[in-house]
Design a protein around this motif. Sequence first.
Motif, PDB file in Angstrom:
ATOM      1  N   PRO A 289       0.928  -1.042  -0.055  1.00 14.65           N
ATOM      2  CA  PRO A 289       0.083  -0.013   0.043  1.00 14.65           C
ATOM      3  C   PRO A 289       0.783   1.187   0.014  1.00 14.65           C
ATOM      4  O   PRO A 289       0.908   1.970   0.860  1.00 14.65           O
ATOM      5  N   THR A 290       1.518   1.514  -1.092  1.00 12.37           N
ATOM      6  CA  THR A 290       2.581   2.665  -1.023  1.00 12.37           C
ATOM      7  C   THR A 290       1.958   3.797  -1.533  1.00 12.37           C
ATOM      8  O   THR A 290       1.263   4.057  -2.567  1.00 12.37           O
ATOM      9  N   TYR A 291       2.016   4.811  -0.585  1.00 15.75           N
ATOM     10  CA  TYR A 291       1.790   6.395  -0.766  1.00 15.75           C
ATOM     11  C   TYR A 291       2.502   7.490  -1.134  1.00 15.75           C
ATOM     12  O   TYR A 291       2.374   8.328  -1.416  1.00 15.75           O
ATOM     13  N   ALA A 292       3.820   6.999  -0.910  1.00 16.57           N
ATOM     14  CA  ALA A 292       4.992   8.022  -1.080  1.00 16.57           C
ATOM     15  C   ALA A 292       6.294   7.187  -1.712  1.00 16.57           C
ATOM     16  O   ALA A 292       6.357   6.226  -1.026  1.00 16.57           O
ATOM     17  N   VAL A 293       6.796   7.837  -2.780  1.00 10.06           N
ATOM     18  CA  VAL A 293       8.334   7.274  -3.146  1.00 10.06           C
ATOM     19  C   VAL A 293       9.181   8.263  -3.468  1.00 10.06           C
ATOM     20  O   VAL A 293       8.860   9.307  -3.806  1.00 10.06           O
ATOM     21  N   ARG A 294      10.311   8.139  -2.867  1.00  8.72           N
ATOM     22  CA  ARG A 294      11.441   8.837  -3.141  1.00  8.72           C
ATOM     23  C   ARG A 294      12.446   7.993  -3.663  1.00  8.72           C
ATOM     24  O   ARG A 294      12.616   6.864  -3.333  1.00  8.72           O
ATOM     25  N   VAL A 295      13.780   8.880  -4.535  1.00  9.31           N
ATOM     26  CA  VAL A 295      14.939   8.101  -4.975  1.00  9.31           C
ATOM     27  C   VAL A 295      15.948   8.845  -4.532  1.00  9.31           C
ATOM     28  O   VAL A 295      16.315   9.845  -4.602  1.00  9.31           O
ATOM     29  N   ALA A 296      17.067   8.005  -3.789  1.00  7.29           N
ATOM     30  CA  ALA A 296      18.366   8.656  -3.370  1.00  7.29           C
ATOM     31  C   ALA A 296      19.314   7.525  -3.087  1.00  7.29           C
ATOM     32  O   ALA A 296      18.995   6.548  -2.911  1.00  7.29           O
ATOM     33  N   ASP A 297      20.505   7.815  -3.040  1.00  2.00           N
ATOM     34  CA  ASP A 297      21.446   6.840  -2.489  1.00  2.00           C
ATOM     35  C   ASP A 297      21.673   6.640  -1.247  1.00  2.00           C
ATOM     36  O   ASP A 297      22.190   7.638  -0.509  1.00  2.00           O
ATOM     37  N   MET A 298      21.061   5.757  -0.640  1.00  2.00           N
ATOM     38  CA  MET A 298      20.813   5.634   0.792  1.00  2.00           C
ATOM     39  C   MET A 298      22.096   4.891   1.533  1.00  2.00           C
ATOM     40  O   MET A 298      22.142   4.926   2.814  1.00  2.00           O
ATOM     41  N   ASP A 301      26.648   4.036  -2.320  1.00  3.47           N
ATOM     42  CA  ASP A 301      27.337   3.075  -3.131  1.00  3.47           C
ATOM     43  C   ASP A 301      27.291   3.545  -4.432  1.00  3.47           C
ATOM     44  O   ASP A 301      27.459   2.842  -5.343  1.00  3.47           O
ATOM     45  N   GLN A 302      26.726   5.057  -4.741  1.00  6.96           N
ATOM     46  CA  GLN A 302      26.681   5.656  -6.131  1.00  6.96           C
ATOM     47  C   GLN A 302      25.817   4.992  -6.882  1.00  6.96           C
ATOM     48  O   GLN A 302      25.630   5.030  -7.984  1.00  6.96           O
ATOM     49  N   LEU A 303      24.610   4.355  -6.277  1.00 10.27           N
ATOM     50  CA  LEU A 303      23.477   3.898  -6.911  1.00 10.27           C
ATOM     51  C   LEU A 303      22.243   4.246  -6.311  1.00 10.27           C
ATOM     52  O   LEU A 303      22.244   4.548  -5.062  1.00 10.27           O
ATOM     53  N   PRO A 304      21.290   4.768  -7.165  1.00 12.33           N
ATOM     54  CA  PRO A 304      19.916   5.204  -6.480  1.00 12.33           C
ATOM     55  C   PRO A 304      19.037   4.174  -6.111  1.00 12.33           C
ATOM     56  O   PRO A 304      19.118   2.973  -6.613  1.00 12.33           O
ATOM     57  N   ASP A 305      18.803   4.379  -4.757  1.00  8.12           N
ATOM     58  CA  ASP A 305      18.074   3.440  -4.096  1.00  8.12           C
ATOM     59  C   ASP A 305      16.570   3.983  -4.024  1.00  8.12           C
ATOM     60  O   ASP A 305      16.380   5.111  -4.473  1.00  8.12           O
ATOM     61  N   VAL A 306      15.582   3.101  -3.647  1.00  6.14           N
ATOM     62  CA  VAL A 306      14.233   3.631  -3.729  1.00  6.14           C
ATOM     63  C   VAL A 306      13.681   3.475  -2.239  1.00  6.14           C
ATOM     64  O   VAL A 306      13.857   2.476  -1.562  1.00  6.14           O
ATOM     65  N   VAL A 307      13.124   4.624  -1.748  1.00  2.00           N
ATOM     66  CA  VAL A 307      12.447   4.544  -0.348  1.00  2.00           C
ATOM     67  C   VAL A 307      10.891   4.752  -0.503  1.00  2.00           C
ATOM     68  O   VAL A 307      10.562   5.571  -1.338  1.00  2.00           O
ATOM     69  N   VAL A 308      10.114   3.942  -0.079  1.00  2.00           N
ATOM     70  CA  VAL A 308       8.772   4.127  -0.027  1.00  2.00           C
ATOM     71  C   VAL A 308       7.891   4.330   1.429  1.00  2.00           C
ATOM     72  O   VAL A 308       8.464   3.628   2.362  1.00  2.00           O
ATOM     73  N   GLY A 309       6.954   4.935   1.340  1.00  2.00           N
ATOM     74  CA  GLY A 309       6.100   5.152   2.710  1.00  2.00           C
ATOM     75  C   GLY A 309       4.777   4.246   2.305  1.00  2.00           C
ATOM     76  O   GLY A 309       4.162   4.560   1.249  1.00  2.00           O
ATOM     77  N   ASN A 310       4.367   3.510   3.497  1.00  3.61           N
ATOM     78  CA  ASN A 310       3.379   2.792   3.329  1.00  3.61           C
ATOM     79  C   ASN A 310       2.407   2.833   4.206  1.00  3.61           C
ATOM     80  O   ASN A 310       2.410   3.470   5.440  1.00  3.61           O
ATOM     81  N   VAL A 311       1.122   2.426   3.942  1.00  2.00           N
ATOM     82  CA  VAL A 311      -0.097   2.883   4.906  1.00  2.00           C
ATOM     83  C   VAL A 311      -0.675   1.415   5.254  1.00  2.00           C
ATOM     84  O   VAL A 311      -0.870   0.402   4.376  1.00  2.00           O
ATOM     85  N   GLY A 312      -0.583   1.079   6.702  1.00  2.00           N
ATOM     86  CA  GLY A 312      -1.052  -0.280   7.096  1.00  2.00           C
ATOM     87  C   GLY A 312       0.226  -1.298   7.065  1.00  2.00           C
ATOM     88  O   GLY A 312      -0.115  -2.681   7.208  1.00  2.00           O
ATOM     89  N   GLN A 313       1.486  -0.974   6.357  1.00  2.00           N
ATOM     90  CA  GLN A 313       2.660  -1.695   6.395  1.00  2.00           C
ATOM     91  C   GLN A 313       3.824  -0.975   6.779  1.00  2.00           C
ATOM     92  O   GLN A 313       3.549   0.030   6.723  1.00  2.00           O
ATOM     93  N   SER A 314       4.821  -1.518   7.418  1.00  2.98           N
ATOM     94  CA  SER A 314       5.998  -0.744   7.406  1.00  2.98           C
ATOM     95  C   SER A 314       6.763  -0.329   6.364  1.00  2.98           C
ATOM     96  O   SER A 314       6.521  -0.777   5.361  1.00  2.98           O
ATOM     97  N   ASN A 315       7.345   0.891   6.475  1.00  2.00           N
ATOM     98  CA  ASN A 315       7.874   1.423   5.400  1.00  2.00           C
ATOM     99  C   ASN A 315       9.235   0.560   4.726  1.00  2.00           C
ATOM    100  O   ASN A 315       9.567  -0.368   5.331  1.00  2.00           O
ATOM    101  N   ASN A 320      19.202  -0.775  -4.483  1.00  2.00           N
ATOM    102  CA  ASN A 320      19.706  -1.086  -5.785  1.00  2.00           C
ATOM    103  C   ASN A 320      21.004  -1.989  -5.973  1.00  2.00           C
ATOM    104  O   ASN A 320      22.002  -1.539  -5.419  1.00  2.00           O
ATOM    105  N   GLN A 321      20.744  -2.940  -6.668  1.00  2.00           N
ATOM    106  CA  GLN A 321      21.888  -3.937  -6.962  1.00  2.00           C
ATOM    107  C   GLN A 321      22.725  -3.870  -8.044  1.00  2.00           C
ATOM    108  O   GLN A 321      23.661  -4.807  -8.240  1.00  2.00           O
ATOM    109  N   GLY A 322      22.547  -2.762  -8.591  1.00  2.22           N
ATOM    110  CA  GLY A 322      23.323  -2.365  -9.653  1.00  2.22           C
ATOM    111  C   GLY A 322      22.697  -2.174 -11.142  1.00  2.22           C
ATOM    112  O   GLY A 322      23.303  -1.508 -11.862  1.00  2.22           O
TER     113      GLY A 322
END
Length: 373
Positions: A289-298, A301-315, A320-322
């Motif tokens: 149940p994803t309501y929010a998405v952001r992309v950044a290198d978390m 490792d010089q690769l863009p990762d994805v962060v999601v905010g969920n409703v009724g599930q943990s975020n 990114n594996q490459g």
Amino acid sequence: MKFIVPAASVLLMWGMSLSAAAETREFVGGVRALLGTHENLSASVRLGDIDGDGDLDVAVANGRHWPQQNYLLFNQTRGRFNVQRRLGLDLETTYATEIADLDGDGDLDIAVGNDMAPSYVLLNDGGGRFIRGSTFGGLSSVRSLTLADIDGDGDVDILATSRGRPNRIFINRGNAIFDLEMTFGGPSDSTIGVAVGDLDQDGHDDLVLANRDGQQSYVLLNDGEMGFKKRVSFGSSNDETRSIAVADINGDQFPDLIAGNIGQTNAIYVGDGTGNFTNRYEFGRSDGPTYAVRVADMNNDQLPDVVVGNVGQSNAVYFNQGNGRQFQEMRFGEQSSATYGLDIGDLDGDGFLDIVTANSGTRNGVFYNRIKR
């Protein structure tokens, strides 16, 4: 071509071993990592150096359909938000408090987007105190604001999505006056979010619309004169897309689309540099149940990762594996939270990006990026 990313309780990927970076990072919250004590109906949260002291502060949009107070929280040291200030005098039905220098004076102003109440600009005095500036648009069902120089004249314009009503672009005259407007998309699109990026590599910003309620999501290509008539669909009308981001997730130098969906897996649509999207790769859980998405290198490792905010599930953070197809999932936050929005920035100055969340009905939080011990 479609690749399904299976779910697992902690980390996932087609039988791959954990990368060192993903294995050693976690996102730590707790009772001392809260944005105030209120349990508001928060819709979004944004980071910026509002008071000009060199660290990141927070603007929180509250209310959604019900009038509540918006707030600023000021970073005192190392990501501790021990000073809170009311943002605006009225209780309002706010979905967005977006941050940018709107009047060109060098400090950060705020655009406030309200549901069926006036939307307006707040102008910063340079120290994090605001006076009310101009309004923009009439009353509408505003669901998000996106700030971008869409006409390419060097100042910041406002894009407002309105569920079931026309979406609008408000052109900045250069002094934070937004009395010129145009519509984009269909007259009754259920647009919840819009992302901006040059998807066809012609030097002009295009628009990506995330639509709900059984409506097709699509790209609007800019003809170079602020005309957005050419439409390129992505996904299907069965998707419930709530959030969208643009990033080169696979490293081929072309922008891709990252879609956060409700009740289904999230998806990446691979761009070919012409404004078309040939392949779709799914990630996350089938009931996500994803309501929010952001992309950044978390994990740096010089690769863009994805962060999601969920409703009724943990975020979740998806490392990114490459190649932008394979990810490892790291969960954070409570399953009971309803995260409508999030933002990312280095709050404590340690060189790693942290996460702030806007939760509806529970307290908003900070999650610090730490070495997992």
